[in-house]
Enzyme design. Structure first.
Site, PDB file in Angstrom:
ATOM      1  N   SER B 139      34.436  34.116  43.340  1.00 31.57           N
ATOM      2  CA  SER B 139      34.473  34.323  42.045  1.00 31.57           C
ATOM      3  C   SER B 139      33.157  33.779  41.062  1.00 31.57           C
ATOM      4  CB  SER B 139      35.752  33.638  41.375  1.00 31.57           C
ATOM      5  OG  SER B 139      35.688  32.149  41.502  1.00 31.57           O
ATOM      6  N   HIS B 160      37.216  41.028  44.064  1.00 30.59           N
ATOM      7  CA  HIS B 160      37.583  39.660  43.347  1.00 30.59           C
ATOM      8  C   HIS B 160      39.143  39.988  43.175  1.00 30.59           C
ATOM      9  CE1 HIS B 160      37.364  36.702  40.212  1.00 30.59           C
ATOM     10  NE2 HIS B 160      37.747  36.117  41.090  1.00 30.59           N
ATOM     11  N   GLU B 172      38.516  43.059  40.583  1.00 33.33           N
ATOM     12  CA  GLU B 172      37.244  43.369  40.206  1.00 33.33           C
ATOM     13  C   GLU B 172      36.344  43.754  41.327  1.00 33.33           C
ATOM     14  OE1 GLU B 172      36.368  40.508  36.298  1.00 33.33           O
ATOM     15  OE2 GLU B 172      36.176  39.663  38.324  1.00 33.33           O
ATOM     16  N   ASN B 210      36.050  36.365  33.965  1.00 35.25           N
ATOM     17  CA  ASN B 210      35.660  35.020  33.927  1.00 35.25           C
ATOM     18  C   ASN B 210      34.675  34.734  32.894  1.00 35.25           C
ATOM     19  OD1 ASN B 210      37.529  33.835  35.484  1.00 35.25           O
ATOM     20  ND2 ASN B 210      36.258  33.850  37.350  1.00 35.25           N
TER      21      ASN B 210
END
Lengths: 269, 305
Positions: B139, B160, B172, B210
């Site tokens: 990440s 991800h 992702e 994120n």
């Protein structure tokens, strides 16, 4: 049901939704809703408002609501033109989603009767509205009393916060949207993927770009610009693409195009 | 072992197996929370999973933990009878990378250290079949950096998952600078066969989630610092005014304030200290105090009373 008479004036989704909701709750609403941010160089809407203000019976309204996404000078011009005509004991609710209630009150003859409010469309899903009192009002007594009956009629709760441009949720959501727009412009991902990621990866109620289209890009831009001006911090600088879209009158759902295209209420990305 | 499992497939699992993108095994590297979670999801959908970690002890613990969770759900009737054995039967533990010579896909979920990941990927390049796709669940480390220096960086892609992997719907799919379109297409198709929804993006700090989510926490903290509203008010406004499932403070307590701070720091540093990502000192102070949120019983709210 009630038959209270109010006036709603604005140029974005917030004013339009508020007028609709007040009507639905039985209010007698006179509304002046411009389809997009009033422009300082276009005299026509101002001439129209001036002629309307001349003929309106200001004492016949129980409350006034103003929610503008236009730039500061335009907001000042409209508020100044309106406020001195309103009897001083009548509450004037103003959107604090781009400028603080205190700043708007600073243009007024009776600043103590201003009440700031904010909510993030769609109003249908909103259970609590943010309310605030300008610093010029020494106590919140008048504001709380005035807001109480309106919110009761609307069937919504009030959450009283300290006055600040953008209040809580409009600022929070606009900052998220600004980051999503920046990522989109940088080519990190396409609009659909950004929206899907935020809905499924962190449980947001809407994808930020679709939400921006729903709120109105003019409102999102106005909130960011207002917070940026007040805070003087780069983190709130509106994405240039957001400003360009507003100038192109791509406000989102209500104009038929924003980050997505809308035809007959359907998404056509 | 695998053959006997296939013979006892539940009808619904059989249906899912038709969607497999490969009949070859897939590998998951790392028996931590993310690794075992991803292994579980893949095994549930009919894949044979080679689960790698450095010691048998770590692997035993990871599998025992998974068994416990699955058995509990099976006893409650939330999973079909016999499901636990079926899923676990498809996960083959290994403490040697050489066992990955036959896989179609690797998903690496080892600790977030670039040197460690690079060492593993250079070994994988030699061990795995030339057509195998090498994915990382990182990440915070650029996919491009993991692939850098490899002979075939076009095979390396980001995949991800979100925590907890069995529940979170999103994956992702990240393209590094030299990732090939085939690796992206394969990784994307694989995630979809797991029942996930994918979002494709390029390799930039924080990817999509994120990065875009940073403001939710950052603005929440600043609003409190400025005295605009209390944390309780902000959470309430987010929930009742914005229909967020949780407000920023409730969500930070759930994620873990330590985890949230480390993601903030990673995005901040990876962008050469772009100021809008600057972590808030409040977060660090809480980490210093050991108040990580729900998992320690104390964060922005108390959970130990």
């Amino acid at each position: 049901m009630t038959s209270k008479k109010v006036l709603v004036l604005g140029d974005g989704t917030v004013a339009a939704e508020l007028a609709l909701e007040l009507k639905a709750k039985g209010y007698s609403v006179d509304d002046y809703l411009h389809p997009g941010p009033l422009e300082s160089w276009n005299e026509k809407p101002f001439e129209y408002l001036a002629s309307e203000f001349y003929r309106l019976e200001f004492a016949s309204y129980e409350a006034f609501f103003v929610a503008l996404t236009a730039e500061r000078d335009v907001q000042r011009r409209v508020v100044r033109e309106l406020e001195f005509r309103i009897p001083k004991q009548t509450p004037l609710f103003v959107s604090a989603m781009s400028l603080s209630a205190t700043e708007i009150a600073s243009w007024c003859q009776h600043p103590e009767r201003l009440i700031g409010f904010g909510f993030v469309p769609p109003l249908s899903g909103v259970q609590c509205l943010e309310m605030t009192v300008p610093l010029q009002a020494d106590s919140s007594f008048f504001a709380e009393k005035a807001a109480e009956s309106v919110l009761a009629d609307l069937g919504r709760e009030a959450e009283w916060v300290q006055d600040s441009a953008g209040l809580v949720l409009p600022r929070l959501v606009s900052v998220i949207i600004n980051e999503a727009v920046t990522a989109l412009v940088e080519g990190v991902a396409n609009a659909d993927d950004i929206d899907i990621a935020m809905k499924l990866g962190t449980n947001y109620p809407h994808g930020p770009l679709a939400w921006a289209d729903r709120i109105g890009l003019d409102q999102v831009y106005a909130t960011l610009q207002g917070v940026y001006d007040e805070q003087q911090e780069d983190r709130y600088r509106p994405a240039p693409q957001l400003r360009r879209l507003v100038m192109a009158k791509r406000f989102g759902v209500r104009s038929g195009q924003g980050f997505y295209r809308y035809e007959g209420g359907e998404v056509n990305a | 072992m695998q053959g006997s499992c296939n013979a006892t497939l539940h009808p619904e699992v059989k249906e899912m197996e038709k969607r497999l993108v490969t009949s070859r095994p897939v590998a998951v590297l790392g028996g931590g929370t993310m690794g075992i979670g991803i292994a579980q999801v893949a095994a549930e959908q009919g894949y044979t999973v080679r689960l790698y970690d450095i010691t048998d002890d770590v692997l035993d613990k990871a599998l025992a933990g998974l068994r416990g969770r699955l058995e509990k759900l099976e006893q409650k009737g939330k999973r079909p009878a016999g499901d636990t054995e079926l899923v676990l039967g498809r996960i083959v533990p290994t403490s040697t990378l050489d066992a990955l010579h036959d896989v179609a896909l690797v998903i690496e979920a080892v600790p977030e250290k670039l040197e460690l990941k690079r060492a593993i990927f250079s070994q994988l390049e030699a061990i795995c079949p030339p057509d195998a796709v090498l994915a990382s669940n990182t990440s915070s480390i650029p996919i491009t950096a993991i692939a850098g220096g490899l002979k075939s960086p076009e095979r390396v892609v980001g995949l991800h998952f979100f925590n907890p992997a069995p529940l979170m719907k999103l994956v992702e799919v990240i393209s590094g600078m030299h990732t090939g379109a085939e690796a992206v297409a394969f990784a994307d198709a694989f995630a979809i066969t797991l029942g996930k929804t994918t979002a494709k993006c390029i390799d930039t700090p924080g990817f999509i989630v994120n990065r875009v989510a940073r403001g939710f926490y950052g603005e929440g903290l600043r609003l409190v610092q400025e005295g605009v509203a209390t944390k309780e008010q902000i959470d309430k406004i987010a929930r009742l005014g914005g229909n967020f499932r949780m407000g920023p403070f409730e969500l930070m307590d759930l994620i873990g304030i330590d985890v949230n701070l480390s993601v903030s720091q990673s995005v901040y540093h990876a962008t050469y200290e772009e100021q809008r990502y600057r972590p808030n000192p409040i977060q660090e102070r809480m980490v210093h105090a050991g108040d990580f949120g729900r998992k320690t019983g104390r964060g922005f709210y108390r959970y130990d009373q």
